[in-house]
Scaffold this active site. Structure first.
Site, mmCIF file in Angstrom:
data_model
loop_
_atom_site.group_PDB
_atom_site.id
_atom_site.type_symbol
_atom_site.label_atom_id
_atom_site.label_comp_id
_atom_site.label_asym_id
_atom_site.label_seq_id
_atom_site.Cartn_x
_atom_site.Cartn_y
_atom_site.Cartn_z
ATOM 1 N N LYS A 136 0.848 -1.189 0.000
ATOM 2 C CA LYS A 136 0.000 0.000 0.000
ATOM 3 C C LYS A 136 0.887 1.244 0.000
ATOM 4 O O LYS A 136 1.448 1.622 1.024
ATOM 5 C CB LYS A 136 -0.924 -0.003 1.223
ATOM 6 C CG LYS A 136 -1.860 -1.214 1.277
ATOM 7 C CD LYS A 136 -2.723 -1.207 2.520
ATOM 8 C CE LYS A 136 -3.654 -2.424 2.546
ATOM 9 N NZ LYS A 136 -4.533 -2.434 3.738
ATOM 10 N N LYS B 71 -4.532 6.660 2.715
ATOM 11 C CA LYS B 71 -5.021 6.396 4.076
ATOM 12 C C LYS B 71 -3.871 6.311 5.073
ATOM 13 O O LYS B 71 -4.044 6.617 6.265
ATOM 14 C CB LYS B 71 -5.863 5.122 4.093
ATOM 15 C CG LYS B 71 -5.120 3.841 3.724
ATOM 16 C CD LYS B 71 -4.591 3.103 4.927
ATOM 17 C CE LYS B 71 -3.795 1.883 4.535
ATOM 18 N NZ LYS B 71 -3.226 1.177 5.717
ATOM 19 N N GLU C 224 4.680 2.997 5.983
ATOM 20 C CA GLU C 224 4.504 3.484 4.613
ATOM 21 C C GLU C 224 4.069 4.935 4.553
ATOM 22 O O GLU C 224 4.365 5.636 3.579
ATOM 23 C CB GLU C 224 3.474 2.606 3.889
ATOM 24 C CG GLU C 224 3.989 1.232 3.486
ATOM 25 C CD GLU C 224 5.019 1.302 2.366
ATOM 26 O OE1 GLU C 224 5.240 2.395 1.795
ATOM 27 O OE2 GLU C 224 5.623 0.262 2.067
ATOM 28 N N ARG D 132 0.573 0.752 12.457
ATOM 29 C CA ARG D 132 1.927 1.310 12.538
ATOM 30 C C ARG D 132 1.943 2.793 12.208
ATOM 31 O O ARG D 132 2.693 3.571 12.818
ATOM 32 C CB ARG D 132 2.854 0.544 11.593
ATOM 33 C CG ARG D 132 3.255 -0.814 12.098
ATOM 34 C CD ARG D 132 4.003 -1.598 11.045
ATOM 35 N NE ARG D 132 3.081 -2.240 10.105
ATOM 36 C CZ ARG D 132 3.464 -2.906 9.025
ATOM 37 N NH1 ARG D 132 4.744 -3.004 8.728
ATOM 38 N NH2 ARG D 132 2.582 -3.475 8.253
ATOM 39 N N ASN D 133 1.159 3.221 11.239
ATOM 40 C CA ASN D 133 1.135 4.639 10.879
ATOM 41 C C ASN D 133 0.544 5.484 12.005
ATOM 42 O O ASN D 133 1.049 6.566 12.307
ATOM 43 C CB ASN D 133 0.336 4.824 9.587
ATOM 44 C CG ASN D 133 1.031 4.214 8.389
ATOM 45 O OD1 ASN D 133 1.957 4.786 7.815
ATOM 46 N ND2 ASN D 133 0.591 3.026 7.992
#
Length: 453
Positions: A235, A314, A404, A378-379
């Protein structure tokens, strides 16, 4: 008792020939009450009382003295038949067969508490082979991180043949010897998968699943053996060109899987859903058939552009949501941020020709919600750490896995400027990653000119 009149029942019975068979008597007994009768005389046998006939059924015809008829006469009686509706007057009495239940409300069944209903037989073990099982598919999963490990587990549970290509030979040897991934999701059983190094990946796979960071995606797909189609789990956007990752796959079919899919939950068998997007509808349908299960529901979406942009954008909104958590700004602020973030995603997708429905589906709203709210994200966690004073590099090191959103934010900002789309939240995230104070950014976002929603 009976129809014969004027007979002296108390007198001696004169000798007479044997009575005729019961079936030859044309008269039928009508229901009536018992009458008072004289007691039996001395040395005379008492009369056998006759039972009342049932109002809804005919009774067997008997002549006087039929009970003492010879066996030959009894054998000539009309045979009993199973019960029928609207039986005629000459129908013989019904005699139940051995072990036959007369009716569902039989008194004997009531005394026994009725018979229990038949229970379905459940196998104690899963059958080794299933005659309706779909054909096996050879999968090559490239990338043994959290998502690659969890997805390998999904494919194994579906009964497919899976080869897991690891980044290093040491990791492949560890998985092959222990059946576990020593670094990611070590509780997942990978003993049914064939762990190999990426350089030794087999070229006879039917489908290649790519679950590597966006920074390595282009190089990995360029070196893949064989010509099998690619299913991308990554992603993000290509950092070198700013293009969608599917455009980096050449010479083979490509599809993208996205949705609210936290690897930690999938690895323990919790249910989820995902969407498979591809310009090749047949490929998407085949992948859906191979992946869909009772705990991993797969949908098909032809909007490849929209699904990829949702998957990339996102993560950036997830960083901002984590900052809201880190600053303890409350659920109202977080809900407002997520809602406006979805508007930014849809605005960017519209500029590239994506369908608006995609952003309200699993790849859009579904993935955005779990990214911004889940404690496993994680983000979101990286945004929380950065808001509390950690640098982006320190946040990534503390999490220990790829984030990411940090890689995608500047690429997404450049992409939006290229097409002239305003993304205030994305621009604010990029400013914070560049060192700007979050307090100043918050004041600038809240102080923007009010407009229509």
């Amino acid at each position: 008792m009976g129809h014969d009149r004027g007979e002296d029942r108390g007198g001696a019975r004169p000798s007479a020939p044997p009575p005729a068979a019961a079936a030859a008597v044309p008269r039928r007994v009508r229901p009536h009450g018992t009458r008072a009768r004289a007691p039996a005389r001395h040395r005379r046998r008492s009369l056998r009382p006759r039972h009342d006939a049932h109002l809804d059924a005919a009774t067997e015809q008997r002549a006087r003295g039929a009970a003492r008829a010879p066996a030959a006469a009894v054998a000539q009686r009309q045979a009993a038949q199973p019960p029928v509706r609207d039986a005629d007057g000459d129908q013989a009495a019904t005699l139940p067969r051995v072990r036959e239940r007369s009716r569902s409300r039989d008194a004997r069944l009531r005394l026994l508490g009725r018979e229990p209903a038949a229970r379905a037989l459940r196998p104690r073990r899963r059958p080794r082979l299933h005659r309706l099982r779909p054909p096996l598919v050879k999968f090559l999963v490239v990338g043994a991180g959290s998502w690659g490990t969890a997805f390998t587990h999904v494919l194994i549970e579906r009964g497919h043949q899976v080869a897991l290509a690891c980044h290093t030979r040491e990791q492949a040897d560890a998985i092959a010897s222990t059946g576990r991934n020593p670094r990611y999701l070590s509780q997942v059983d990978l003993s049914a998968a064939r762990a190999v190094a990426l350089a030794d990946a087999p070229g006879d796979a039917d489908v290649v699943v790519v679950a590597v960071p966006s920074t390595a995606f282009a190089d990995v797909v360029a070196a893949l053996p064989g010509s099998a189609p690619v299913l991308s789990l990554t992603k993000g956007l290509d950092p070198a060109t700013g293009e969608r990752l599917s455009t980096r796959v050449r010479g083979r079919g490509v599809a993208v899987l996205s949705g609210p899919n936290m690897a930690e939950e999938i690895s323990v068998g919790l249910p989820t859903a995902a969407v498979i997007a591809s310009e090749d509808g047949f490929l998407a349908g085949q992948l859906q058939h191979a992946i869909n299960s009772h705990v991993f529901r797969a949908y098909v979406n032809p909007d490849l552009v929209g699904v990829e942009l949702c998957a990339a954008a996102k993560n950036v909104i997830g960083l901002a949501a984590g900052a809201v958590d880190g600053l303890d700004l409350g659920d109202n602020a977080k809900a407002a941020l997520i809602t406006r973030g979805l508007v930014e995603m849809a605005r960017l997708g519209d500029a590239f020709g994506a369908r608006a429905e995609t952003f309200a589906g699993l790849a859009g709203m579904g993935d955005l919600i779990v990214t911004c709210w889940s404690r496993l994200g994680r983000n979101r966690r990286a945004g929380e750490l950065i808001s509390q004073g950690a640098s982006p590099a320190d946040a990534v090191a503390q999490i220990g896995q790829t984030v990411e959103g940090i890689t995608t934010a500047p690429v997404l900002q450049e992409l939006s400027q290229r097409v002239g789309v305003e993304l205030p939240i994305t621009e604010g995230v990029c400013a914070v990653l560049s060192g700007q104070s979050i307090g100043d950014l918050l004041a600038r976002l809240m102080g923007r000119q009010p407009t229509e929603e």
